[in-house]
Design an enzyme around this catalytic site. Structure first.
Site, PDB file in Angstrom:
ATOM      1  N   LYS A 178       0.839  -1.218   0.000  1.00 42.81           N
ATOM      2  CA  LYS A 178       0.000   0.000   0.000  1.00 42.81           C
ATOM      3  C   LYS A 178       0.860   1.249   0.000  1.00 42.81           C
ATOM      4  CE  LYS A 178      -1.813  -0.713   4.158  1.00 42.81           C
ATOM      5  NZ  LYS A 178      -1.399  -2.043   4.591  1.00 42.81           N
ATOM      6  N   ARG A 193      -9.023   1.769   9.185  1.00 44.89           N
ATOM      7  CA  ARG A 193      -8.669   0.376   9.413  1.00 44.89           C
ATOM      8  C   ARG A 193      -9.772  -0.379  10.144  1.00 44.89           C
ATOM      9  NH1 ARG A 193      -2.690   0.969   9.196  1.00 44.89           N
ATOM     10  NH2 ARG A 193      -1.744  -1.083   9.197  1.00 44.89           N
ATOM     11  N   ARG A 195      11.923  -6.396   4.179  1.00 46.38           N
ATOM     12  CA  ARG A 195      11.700  -4.950   4.066  1.00 46.38           C
ATOM     13  C   ARG A 195      12.516  -4.185   5.115  1.00 46.38           C
ATOM     14  NH1 ARG A 195       5.630  -2.613   4.495  1.00 46.38           N
ATOM     15  NH2 ARG A 195       5.684  -3.070   6.701  1.00 46.38           N
ATOM     16  N   ARG A 247      11.542  -2.619  11.073  1.00 42.42           N
ATOM     17  CA  ARG A 247      10.540  -2.234  12.064  1.00 42.42           C
ATOM     18  C   ARG A 247      10.301  -3.399  13.018  1.00 42.42           C
ATOM     19  NH1 ARG A 247       5.686  -0.148   8.258  1.00 42.42           N
ATOM     20  NH2 ARG A 247       4.515  -1.224   9.892  1.00 42.42           N
ATOM     21  N   ARG A 266      -0.573  -9.248  12.969  1.00 41.12           N
ATOM     22  CA  ARG A 266      -1.147  -8.124  12.210  1.00 41.12           C
ATOM     23  C   ARG A 266      -2.109  -8.626  11.127  1.00 41.12           C
ATOM     24  NH1 ARG A 266       4.007  -5.262  10.239  1.00 41.12           N
ATOM     25  NH2 ARG A 266       2.576  -3.903   9.131  1.00 41.12           N
TER      26      ARG A 266
HETATM   27  P1  AMP Z   1       1.375   0.628   8.955  1.00 43.61           P
HETATM   28  O1  AMP Z   1       2.615   1.432   8.799  1.00 43.61           O
HETATM   29  O2  AMP Z   1       0.215   1.185   8.171  1.00 43.61           O
HETATM   30  O3  AMP Z   1       1.593  -0.840   8.710  1.00 43.61           O
HETATM   31  O4  AMP Z   1       0.935   0.776  10.489  1.00 43.61           O
HETATM   32  C1  AMP Z   1       1.745   0.270  11.539  1.00 43.61           C
HETATM   33  C2  AMP Z   1       0.933   0.158  12.811  1.00 43.61           C
HETATM   34  O5  AMP Z   1       0.449   1.444  13.208  1.00 43.61           O
HETATM   35  C3  AMP Z   1      -0.324  -0.710  12.709  1.00 43.61           C
HETATM   36  O6  AMP Z   1      -0.049  -2.093  12.839  1.00 43.61           O
HETATM   37  C4  AMP Z   1      -1.137  -0.159  13.887  1.00 43.61           C
HETATM   38  O7  AMP Z   1      -0.653  -0.628  15.132  1.00 43.61           O
HETATM   39  C5  AMP Z   1      -0.839   1.337  13.820  1.00 43.61           C
HETATM   40  N1  AMP Z   1      -1.816   2.024  12.951  1.00 43.61           N
HETATM   41  C6  AMP Z   1      -1.571   2.649  11.746  1.00 43.61           C
HETATM   42  N2  AMP Z   1      -2.698   3.141  11.230  1.00 43.61           N
HETATM   43  C7  AMP Z   1      -3.690   2.830  12.099  1.00 43.61           C
HETATM   44  C8  AMP Z   1      -5.085   3.042  12.124  1.00 43.61           C
HETATM   45  N3  AMP Z   1      -5.719   3.675  11.117  1.00 43.61           N
HETATM   46  N4  AMP Z   1      -5.783   2.569  13.193  1.00 43.61           N
HETATM   47  C9  AMP Z   1      -5.190   1.933  14.206  1.00 43.61           C
HETATM   48  N5  AMP Z   1      -3.876   1.685  14.252  1.00 43.61           N
HETATM   49  C10 AMP Z   1      -3.121   2.127  13.213  1.00 43.61           C
END
Ligand code: AMP
Length: 230
Positions: free
Chosen positions: A30, A105, A144, A177, A188
């Site tokens: 994404k 989400r 990654r 990460r 996740r």
């Molecule tokens: P991402 O970089 O999009 O994979 O996000 C990493 C982590 O940030 C996710 O696994 C969640 O713990 C948190 N996170 C990011 N966006 C959201 C969201 N819209 N709602 C809740 N948690 C979020």
């Protein structure tokens, strides 16, 4: 290379679609696709994951709250996320459009986004749902690395790295990460299936959904998204 793909879809401009959401399971790409579309069509992109990671880096009170939640693979609360987005979507740079990556989400977040858009008298143009299987994306995420400085993503098995451990774009330090470790990625995925996947039907019912396979090279996926948007 990717430029020639965009040329083929020259009827598409930032005016065709102004407010896009990129949706999909962890590791589906994404962020990579959202960043490319943002650059190409000059639409601001923001990733809620990046916003939260920057808060953690700054050791803000939000960052301190979010760190253990993110590292365990769970979601930060809907209230916190909606609060962030409510403020962000009122800023001047997103008045004419935005690309959301990682938000909404949950159904509650999607309903909250609808309310924010209604208050601001705007609406989403399309939701791009990238689709893929768990094993492929887990393999992808395991290789990654993210840049601490500019946030660029590097795949250590695909990209040719100029200097070991350094970002090709800015020379910043590459790191993995904590939530990209295999056991957390599986968690996740479960969270995605339980809480985020229902958004596919939510947006299908609103006739906003464009489903695209996220399996393939970056170029192939970009091509498929452009085809759907056209
Ligand atoms: P991402 O970089 O999009 O994979 O996000 C990493 C982590 O940030 C996710 O696994 C969640 O713990 C948190 N996170 C990011 N966006 C959201 C969201 N819209 N709602 C809740 N948690 C979020």
């Amino acid at each position: 290379m990717v430029d020639s793909i965009y040329r083929r879809y020259s009827s598409l401009t930032s005016k065709t679609f102004m407010r896009l959401v990129f949706l999909g399971p962890p590791g589906i790409g994404k962020g990579t696709q959202a960043k490319m579309f943002s650059k190409k069509f000059d639409i601001p992109h923001f990733s809620t994951g990046d916003i939260l990671r920057s808060e953690i880096e700054q050791k803000s009170s939000l960052g301190l709250k979010a760190e253990s939640i993110i590292n365990s693979g769970h979601l930060v609360s809907d209230d916190i996320m909606l609060n962030i987005m409510e403020k962000r979507l009122q800023q001047d740079d997103v008045k004419t459009g935005y690309i959301l990556d990682g938000f909404p989400r949950t159904i509650l977040q999607a309903e909250g986004l609808d309310k924010i858009n209604k208050r601001l008298q705007q609406r989403l143009d399309a939701v791009i749902a990238l689709d893929g299987d768990e094993e492929t994306t887990i393999k992808r995420i395991s290789s990654r690395r993210s840049c601490r400085n500019c946030g660029a993503i590097t795949n250590i098995h695909i990209d040719s790295i100029k200097e070991e451990g350094k970002c090709n774009h800015c020379g910043g330090e590459l790191y993995q990460r904590d939530d990209d470790k295999p056991e957390i990625i599986r968690k996740r995925w479960l969270v995605y299936q339980n809480q985020t996947e229902p958004l596919i039907n939510y947006y299908r019912n609103k006739s906003l959904l464009l489903k695209v396979s996220g399996i393939g090279t970056i170029k192939e996926v970009t091509n498929s998204i452009l085809l759907e948007l056209e």
